[in-house]
Design an enzyme around this catalytic site. Structure first.
Site, PDB file in Angstrom:
ATOM      1  CG  ASP A 177      -0.371  -0.529   2.504  1.00  0.00           C
ATOM      2  OD1 ASP A 177       1.171  -0.379   2.559  1.00  0.00           O
ATOM      3  OD2 ASP A 177      -0.923  -0.984   3.200  1.00  0.00           O
ATOM      4  CG  ASP A 192      -8.996  -1.757  12.366  1.00  0.00           C
ATOM      5  OD1 ASP A 192      -7.752  -2.416  12.002  1.00  0.00           O
ATOM      6  OD2 ASP A 192      -9.283  -0.772  11.707  1.00  0.00           O
ATOM      7  CG  HIS A 243      -5.703  -2.400   9.087  1.00  0.00           C
ATOM      8  ND1 HIS A 243      -6.118  -1.231  10.094  1.00  0.00           N
ATOM      9  CD2 HIS A 243      -4.502  -2.422   9.031  1.00  0.00           C
ATOM     10  CE1 HIS A 243      -4.866  -0.693  10.180  1.00  0.00           C
ATOM     11  NE2 HIS A 243      -3.816  -1.363   9.508  1.00  0.00           N
ATOM     12  CD  GLU A 277      -8.496   0.727   7.926  1.00  0.00           C
ATOM     13  OE1 GLU A 277      -8.906  -0.009   8.925  1.00  0.00           O
ATOM     14  OE2 GLU A 277      -7.706   1.588   7.854  1.00  0.00           O
TER      15      GLU A 277
END
Ligand code: F6R
Length: 245
Positions: free
Chosen positions: A67, A136, A138, A143
């Site tokens: 990314d 979380d 990801h 996400e």
């Protein structure tokens, strides 16, 4: 998912480096998928050490990063381009034309995402994808969501990720709000996955990823379906799964 335990961050990094180095030794032209963030820094240090010792030659290796922040030019010191340069590329011998990172400064983000997917295809896919894990759950910048995103795409970052990433920026307003990320299909298409997690703040996400239901609400849970995924987890990050076992 194969689970390898490590005492602490340093041991996790060393074990990961042996796995990556063995791939490169066995297949000098392999395609590696790379991650940024704090987690793989120790792994990259170890790879640099193995390179300097003359044990691993990266000259035939091709890389694709997961990314990049949208809106940051490759030269921006906070970009993942700069991160990779600092922590790995400038210390080892992967030829510049073999290194790929999405261009966050592209005018047309959609076209950039398509170009990136095509490049991965032309390289015949990723042999070994290294992943960190968000608090979380990801992976890449995929996400929690109601569906799994497929290919490389433009993603709006959640507040929790923006806050977690604020530590790398001088002020919170500078943290980009969106990014270009490989999708879940891109990641799952890698022939091998190496997920790394260290520290107590990852323990909850590890529990969900390893023992919970497969759900886009915790994107890393999809790795349970991958035929060749290895998790290296240190004691602190494995606290929740060890308690349940
Ligand atoms: C980075 C990436 C992210 C990180 C994750 C964990 O390229 O794709 O998914 O792996 O946010 O970050 P750290 O390692 O800083 O805890």
């Amino acid at each position: 998912m194969r689970i390898v335990t490590a005492k602490d961050y340093d041991q996790m990094s060393r074990k990961a480096s042996y796995i990556v180095a063995s791939r490169v030794i066995l297949n000098p032209k392999c395609v590696l998928g790379l991650a940024t963030g704090d987690t793989p820094k120790g792994l990259y240090n170890e790879l640099v050490r193995l390179f300097r010792a003359g044990d691993v030659d990266f000259s035939g290796v091709t890389t694709f990063n997961l990314d990049e922040y949208a809106g940051l030019s490759p030269e921006n010191p906070q970009s993942y381009h700069s991160y990779m340069e600092e922590h790995l590329f400038r210390h080892i011998n992967i030829p510049p034309e073999h290194r790929h990172i999405p261009n966050g400064a592209a005018q047309n983000i959609g076209a950039e995402c398509r170009r990136y997917e095509e490049l991965i295809e032309q390289a015949h896919g990723i042999d070994l994808q290294i992943l960190g894990l968000g608090r979380d759950g990801h992976i890449g910048f995929n996400e929690p969501d109601v569906k799994f995103e497929k290919g490389t795409h433009h993603v709006r970052l959640t507040q929790s990720t923006i806050e977690a990433n604020a530590r790398f920026f001088e002020n919170r307003d500078e943290v980009p709000k969106s990014a270009i990320s490989m999708g879940i299909k891109t990641i799952m298409s890698a022939r091998r996955i190496l997920l790394l997690a260290s520290g107590p703040e990852k323990a909850e996400a590890i529990r969900g990823a390893v023992m919970g239901a497969v759900t886009p609400d915790l994107p890393a849970s999809v790795l349970q379906l991958h035929p060749n995924a290895t998790l290296i987890v240190d004691e602190a990050a494995s606290a929740e799964i060890m308690r349940i076992k």
